[in-house]
Design an enzyme around this catalytic site. Structure first.
Site, PDB file in Angstrom:
ATOM      1  N   LYS A   1     -18.882 -44.654 -30.237  1.00  0.00           N
ATOM      2  CA  LYS A   1     -17.688 -45.485 -30.330  1.00  0.00           C
ATOM      3  C   LYS A   1     -17.978 -46.644 -31.298  1.00  0.00           C
ATOM      4  O   LYS A   1     -18.683 -47.593 -30.971  1.00  0.00           O
ATOM      5  CB  LYS A   1     -17.326 -46.042 -28.944  1.00  0.00           C
ATOM      6  CG  LYS A   1     -16.012 -46.786 -28.935  1.00  0.00           C
ATOM      7  CD  LYS A   1     -16.291 -48.282 -28.891  1.00  0.00           C
ATOM      8  CE  LYS A   1     -15.057 -49.122 -28.925  1.00  0.00           C
ATOM      9  NZ  LYS A   1     -14.710 -49.592 -30.256  1.00  0.00           N
TER      10      LYS A   1
ATOM     11  N   GLU B   1     -13.448 -50.979 -33.662  1.00  0.00           N
ATOM     12  CA  GLU B   1     -12.135 -50.562 -34.171  1.00  0.00           C
ATOM     13  C   GLU B   1     -11.860 -51.166 -35.556  1.00  0.00           C
ATOM     14  O   GLU B   1     -10.971 -50.718 -36.276  1.00  0.00           O
ATOM     15  CB  GLU B   1     -11.043 -50.971 -33.178  1.00  0.00           C
ATOM     16  CG  GLU B   1     -10.473 -52.324 -33.425  1.00  0.00           C
ATOM     17  CD  GLU B   1      -9.991 -53.027 -32.173  1.00  0.00           C
ATOM     18  OE1 GLU B   1     -10.624 -52.913 -31.120  1.00  0.00           O
ATOM     19  OE2 GLU B   1      -8.969 -53.691 -32.283  1.00  0.00           O
TER      20      GLU B   1
ATOM     21  N   GLY C   1     -23.916 -55.657 -30.111  1.00  0.00           N
ATOM     22  CA  GLY C   1     -22.727 -56.498 -30.205  1.00  0.00           C
ATOM     23  C   GLY C   1     -22.974 -57.827 -29.534  1.00  0.00           C
ATOM     24  O   GLY C   1     -24.111 -58.318 -29.506  1.00  0.00           O
TER      25      GLY C   1
ATOM     26  N   GLY D   1     -22.298 -57.180 -24.039  1.00  0.00           N
ATOM     27  CA  GLY D   1     -23.543 -56.494 -23.692  1.00  0.00           C
ATOM     28  C   GLY D   1     -23.923 -56.724 -22.249  1.00  0.00           C
ATOM     29  O   GLY D   1     -24.339 -55.805 -21.530  1.00  0.00           O
TER      30      GLY D   1
ATOM     31  N   GLU E   1     -28.775 -54.580 -27.976  1.00  0.00           N
ATOM     32  CA  GLU E   1     -29.201 -55.405 -29.113  1.00  0.00           C
ATOM     33  C   GLU E   1     -28.090 -56.431 -29.309  1.00  0.00           C
ATOM     34  O   GLU E   1     -26.983 -56.081 -29.711  1.00  0.00           O
ATOM     35  CB  GLU E   1     -29.399 -54.504 -30.341  1.00  0.00           C
ATOM     36  CG  GLU E   1     -30.338 -55.095 -31.363  1.00  0.00           C
ATOM     37  CD  GLU E   1     -29.631 -56.046 -32.298  1.00  0.00           C
ATOM     38  OE1 GLU E   1     -29.687 -57.268 -32.037  1.00  0.00           O
ATOM     39  OE2 GLU E   1     -29.001 -55.580 -33.242  1.00  0.00           O
TER      40      GLU E   1
ATOM     41  N   CYS F   1     -26.763 -60.577 -36.615  1.00  0.00           N
ATOM     42  CA  CYS F   1     -27.486 -60.996 -35.406  1.00  0.00           C
ATOM     43  C   CYS F   1     -28.769 -61.712 -35.778  1.00  0.00           C
ATOM     44  O   CYS F   1     -29.234 -62.593 -35.063  1.00  0.00           O
ATOM     45  CB  CYS F   1     -27.766 -59.798 -34.508  1.00  0.00           C
ATOM     46  SG  CYS F   1     -28.605 -58.458 -35.347  1.00  0.00           S
TER      47      CYS F   1
ATOM     48  N   GLU G   1     -24.537 -69.037 -30.811  1.00  0.00           N
ATOM     49  CA  GLU G   1     -24.369 -68.221 -32.008  1.00  0.00           C
ATOM     50  C   GLU G   1     -23.000 -68.483 -32.616  1.00  0.00           C
ATOM     51  O   GLU G   1     -21.987 -68.394 -31.928  1.00  0.00           O
ATOM     52  CB  GLU G   1     -24.495 -66.744 -31.625  1.00  0.00           C
ATOM     53  CG  GLU G   1     -24.473 -65.825 -32.814  1.00  0.00           C
ATOM     54  CD  GLU G   1     -24.694 -64.360 -32.420  1.00  0.00           C
ATOM     55  OE1 GLU G   1     -24.005 -63.889 -31.503  1.00  0.00           O
ATOM     56  OE2 GLU G   1     -25.544 -63.716 -33.042  1.00  0.00           O
TER      57      GLU G   1
HETATM   58  P1  NDP Z   1     -18.088 -57.261 -29.352  1.00  0.00           P
HETATM   59  O1  NDP Z   1     -19.338 -57.370 -28.577  1.00  0.00           O
HETATM   60  O2  NDP Z   1     -16.802 -57.450 -28.655  1.00  0.00           O
HETATM   61  O3  NDP Z   1     -18.000 -55.815 -30.068  1.00  0.00           O
HETATM   62  C1  NDP Z   1     -19.080 -54.922 -30.234  1.00  0.00           C
HETATM   63  C2  NDP Z   1     -18.661 -53.515 -29.838  1.00  0.00           C
HETATM   64  O4  NDP Z   1     -18.339 -53.487 -28.452  1.00  0.00           O
HETATM   65  C3  NDP Z   1     -17.423 -53.013 -30.558  1.00  0.00           C
HETATM   66  O5  NDP Z   1     -17.515 -51.613 -30.751  1.00  0.00           O
HETATM   67  C4  NDP Z   1     -16.334 -53.322 -29.566  1.00  0.00           C
HETATM   68  O6  NDP Z   1     -15.185 -52.542 -29.751  1.00  0.00           O
HETATM   69  C5  NDP Z   1     -17.014 -52.978 -28.270  1.00  0.00           C
HETATM   70  N1  NDP Z   1     -16.432 -53.599 -27.093  1.00  0.00           N
HETATM   71  C6  NDP Z   1     -15.740 -54.754 -26.993  1.00  0.00           C
HETATM   72  N2  NDP Z   1     -15.390 -54.976 -25.707  1.00  0.00           N
HETATM   73  C7  NDP Z   1     -15.858 -53.929 -24.986  1.00  0.00           C
HETATM   74  C8  NDP Z   1     -15.816 -53.563 -23.612  1.00  0.00           C
HETATM   75  N3  NDP Z   1     -15.202 -54.323 -22.686  1.00  0.00           N
HETATM   76  N4  NDP Z   1     -16.399 -52.404 -23.241  1.00  0.00           N
HETATM   77  C9  NDP Z   1     -17.032 -51.636 -24.140  1.00  0.00           C
HETATM   78  N5  NDP Z   1     -17.091 -51.915 -25.444  1.00  0.00           N
HETATM   79  C10 NDP Z   1     -16.527 -53.053 -25.870  1.00  0.00           C
HETATM   80  O7  NDP Z   1     -18.180 -58.222 -30.571  1.00  0.00           O
HETATM   81  P2  NDP Z   1     -16.943 -58.931 -31.310  1.00  0.00           P
HETATM   82  O8  NDP Z   1     -16.459 -58.013 -32.317  1.00  0.00           O
HETATM   83  O9  NDP Z   1     -15.926 -59.423 -30.335  1.00  0.00           O
HETATM   84  O10 NDP Z   1     -17.653 -60.207 -31.938  1.00  0.00           O
HETATM   85  C11 NDP Z   1     -17.757 -61.397 -31.158  1.00  0.00           C
HETATM   86  C12 NDP Z   1     -19.112 -62.008 -31.279  1.00  0.00           C
HETATM   87  O11 NDP Z   1     -20.095 -61.055 -30.933  1.00  0.00           O
HETATM   88  C13 NDP Z   1     -19.490 -62.434 -32.673  1.00  0.00           C
HETATM   89  O12 NDP Z   1     -18.976 -63.685 -32.981  1.00  0.00           O
HETATM   90  C14 NDP Z   1     -20.981 -62.436 -32.573  1.00  0.00           C
HETATM   91  O13 NDP Z   1     -21.403 -63.633 -31.993  1.00  0.00           O
HETATM   92  C15 NDP Z   1     -21.292 -61.288 -31.648  1.00  0.00           C
HETATM   93  N6  NDP Z   1     -21.654 -60.041 -32.358  1.00  0.00           N
HETATM   94  C16 NDP Z   1     -22.968 -59.712 -32.439  1.00  0.00           C
HETATM   95  C17 NDP Z   1     -23.335 -58.589 -33.133  1.00  0.00           C
HETATM   96  C18 NDP Z   1     -24.770 -58.208 -33.292  1.00  0.00           C
HETATM   97  O14 NDP Z   1     -25.124 -57.583 -34.283  1.00  0.00           O
HETATM   98  N7  NDP Z   1     -25.630 -58.515 -32.340  1.00  0.00           N
HETATM   99  C19 NDP Z   1     -22.364 -57.731 -33.796  1.00  0.00           C
HETATM  100  C20 NDP Z   1     -20.983 -58.135 -33.610  1.00  0.00           C
HETATM  101  C21 NDP Z   1     -20.674 -59.256 -32.908  1.00  0.00           C
HETATM  102  P3  NDP Z   1     -13.923 -53.123 -30.553  1.00  0.00           P
HETATM  103  O15 NDP Z   1     -14.441 -53.716 -31.823  1.00  0.00           O
HETATM  104  O16 NDP Z   1     -13.125 -51.928 -30.774  1.00  0.00           O
HETATM  105  O17 NDP Z   1     -13.331 -54.147 -29.643  1.00  0.00           O
END
Ligand code: NDP
Length: 516
Positions: free
Chosen positions: A201, A204, A254, A259, A276, A310, A407
């Site tokens: 997944k 989006e 994410g 997480g 991660e 990250c 962050e």
């Molecule tokens: P998210 O943690 O929301 O998104 C990461 C992934 O998780 C995406 O595929 C997202 O899907 C999915 N996701 C979101 N909510 C759920 C849920 N309830 N159950 C299962 N999967 C889910 O990151 P954001 O895009 O909201 O970014 C917000 C913050 O996260 C950033 O500002 C940053 O601080 C951090 N981040 C850290 C990353 C890293 O590399 N460690 C990468 C991205 C973000 P969808 O996008 O479809 O909602």
């Protein structure tokens, strides 16, 4: 909004690059990929992605619902159970992974363009990432052939112990938007090398290159059902992967918030979890460092991928004796950063991924300034059509301020002064995170003292953001659980099975005792 940052006389932020070519490409239309077949969502729903730099339509995708996710998990389960993938020899899996690497190489330009348009990152950087992930697939192919268990010949004359390493089962992979194909390539080839089947997944916001990868997998000979793609929303598509009993392991990259939510759900279902997550990574600067190399690495570390990384070097701890000179040098270099249209050939910093992310970053800057930190550069959104944010430097930050600890995930550097190495390590460790860190000094004692003391999964010494498939990557504390890459990466997708082989005669426990 963001008014508090406007009142100070600041040096001008760099002007946006002018003269980029117009985006010229066909809109990408993605479907779900389940059991080797492309199809629409059962309810016909679709969603779209527009470029954060240009606002134009880049791609549309089928939006999966719970019944689609159920089918994808069922297909992966059948593909695992009948051994169509786990039953292949390691060398056969390796050959297919190498063919995937070749397939990616053949489509670098197409994938890089879509990745640049969906994420807002520079096209040249996207090319480097798509081309670079080929190495991850090749490295994983090697591990598919060397994966092995253990044998124990030390248990006595009548016993031989064999420890098998078997694929853990169906793995759910949830990936974010900042490095879509790269982060997927830190997970998927290793899960496949181990013999697992998968449901993927993507975010989006950035699903195109993951969909193209499914085409490449099919052409390379990955059998139907072994890898399945479900595109759509996190809560409706991602969360079932953490909840479903047929999923043996969840690997997520994410936010720490999501997480931790998914880790809790998955652990409750007794699944293995790899997370991660975020970071507030310190670069620790001592006066005896190679100055030019350090300034370059600080600017690269915070603005690479517009800080949406990250591993972003978003926090610099600098010795108090050089703090002002350092701040001025960073501000000057930041004013020369080439920022603007991701398609411009000179671009180093592109657009922010979404309006929501832009609002979050600006709110963090405002809060930092309201808390008493001093804005030294930037702090505003550019007055332009795309989502561009000025390179931002914030000084006079104290370790207790939220801007020093949380962050931000944007091109925002905070500068904190320290007096000695012990205090630097203590400040470095005074956040919830522990992903990565760097130390800058020509003194080996200083470097090793800091490297050993900092709580982080990776410490760079006189360099920043280097990475190799051979070296494990991951975080401690709120930065995550588990490690990706390295020679054990494939083992993370396995479970051991112990076989005890008895040889020769055996005394029977249940025989009646001899009469007294
Ligand atoms: P998210 O943690 O929301 O998104 C990461 C992934 O998780 C995406 O595929 C997202 O899907 C999915 N996701 C979101 N909510 C759920 C849920 N309830 N159950 C299962 N999967 C889910 O990151 P954001 O895009 O909201 O970014 C917000 C913050 O996260 C950033 O500002 C940053 O601080 C951090 N981040 C850290 C990353 C890293 O590399 N460690 C990468 C991205 C973000 P969808 O996008 O479809 O909602």
């Amino acid at each position: 909004m963001n008014q508090s940052t406007h009142n100070q006389a600041l040096p001008a932020a760099p002007a946006l690059l002018a003269g980029a070519p117009k985006p010229d490409h066909a809109v990408f239309h993605g479907q779900l990929y389940i059991d080797g077949a492309w199809r629409e969502a059962l309810d016909g729903a679709r969603f779209e992605r527009r470029s954060p730099a240009h606002g134009h339509l880049v791609s549309t995708f089928a939006e999966a619902g719970s019944a689609d996710v159920e089918e994808a998990i069922g297909a992966a389960q059948r593909a695992f159970d009948d051994g169509r993938w786990a039953g292949l020899k390691g060398v056969e899996r390796a050959r297919i992974l190498l063919a995937v690497a070749d397939g990616i190489t053949a489509r670098v330009d197409e994938m890089a363009l879509l990745e640049a348009l969906e994420t807002g990152k520079p096209l040249a950087q996207a090319r480097g990432e798509v081309g670079g992930c080929v190495d991850l697939w090749q490295y994983a192919a090697g591990l598919a052939r060397t994966l092995s268990g253990d044998a124990y010949d030390s248990l006595g004359q009548d016993m031989l112990g064999i420890v098998l390493r078997q694929p853990i089962g169906v793995v759910g992979l949830i990936t974010p938007w900042n490095f879509p194909i790269w982060i997927l390539s830190q997970k998927l080839p290793f899960a496949l090398a181990a013999g697992c089947t998968c449901v993927v997944k993507p975010s989006e916001l950035t699903s195109s290159t993951t969909a193209i990868l499914m085409q490449i997998l099919a052409q390379a000979g990955v059998p139907p059902g072994v890898v399945n793609l479900v595109t759509g929303q996190g809560p409706t598509v991602g969360q079932p992967l953490a909840e479903h009993p047929a999923i043996a392991m969840l690997s997520f990259t994410g936010s720490t918030r999501v997480g931790s939510l998914l880790g809790g759900i998955a652990s409750k279902g007794l699944k293995k979890v790899a997370l991660e997550l975020g970071g507030k990574n310190p670069q620790i600067v001592f006066p005896d460092c190679d100055w030019d190399a350090m300034i370059d690495a600080v600017v690269f570390g915070v603005y690479f991928n517009a800080g949406e990384c990250c591993n972003s070097g978003s926090r610099v701890l600098v010795h108090a004796s050089i703090a002002e000179r350092f701040t001025q040098a960073v501000v000057e270099r930041s004013r020369q950063v080439a920022i603007g249209d991701p398609l411009h050939p000179d671009c180093k910093v592109g657009a922010i991924v979404s309006e929501r992310q832009m609002a979050d970053i600006l709110a963090n800057i405002d809060k930092g300034v309201a808390d008493g930190a001093r804005l030294r550069l930037g702090g505003k959104r550019y007055d332009a059509d795309g989502l561009y944010l000025e390179p931002t430097v914030i000084g006079d930050v104290t370790p207790d301020m939220p801007i020093a600890r949380e962050e931000v995930f944007g091109p925002v550097l905070v500068i904190i002064a320290f007096d000695d190495a012990r205090q630097a390590v203590s400040i470095a460790n005074d956040t919830a995170y522990g992903l990565s860190a760097a130390v800058w000094s020509r003194d080996i004692d200083t470097c090793l003292t800091v490297a050993r003391g900092v709580h982080a999964g990776t410490v760079w010494v006189n360099t920043f953001l280097d990475g190799y498939p051979e070296l494990p990557f991951g975080g401690v504390k709120a930065s995550g659980v588990g490690r990706e890459l390295g020679k054990q990466a494939v083992e993370d997708y396995t479970e051991t099975k112990t076989i005890q082989l008895h040889m020769g005669g055996r005394s029977n426990w249940w025989l009646p005792r001899p009469a007294a």
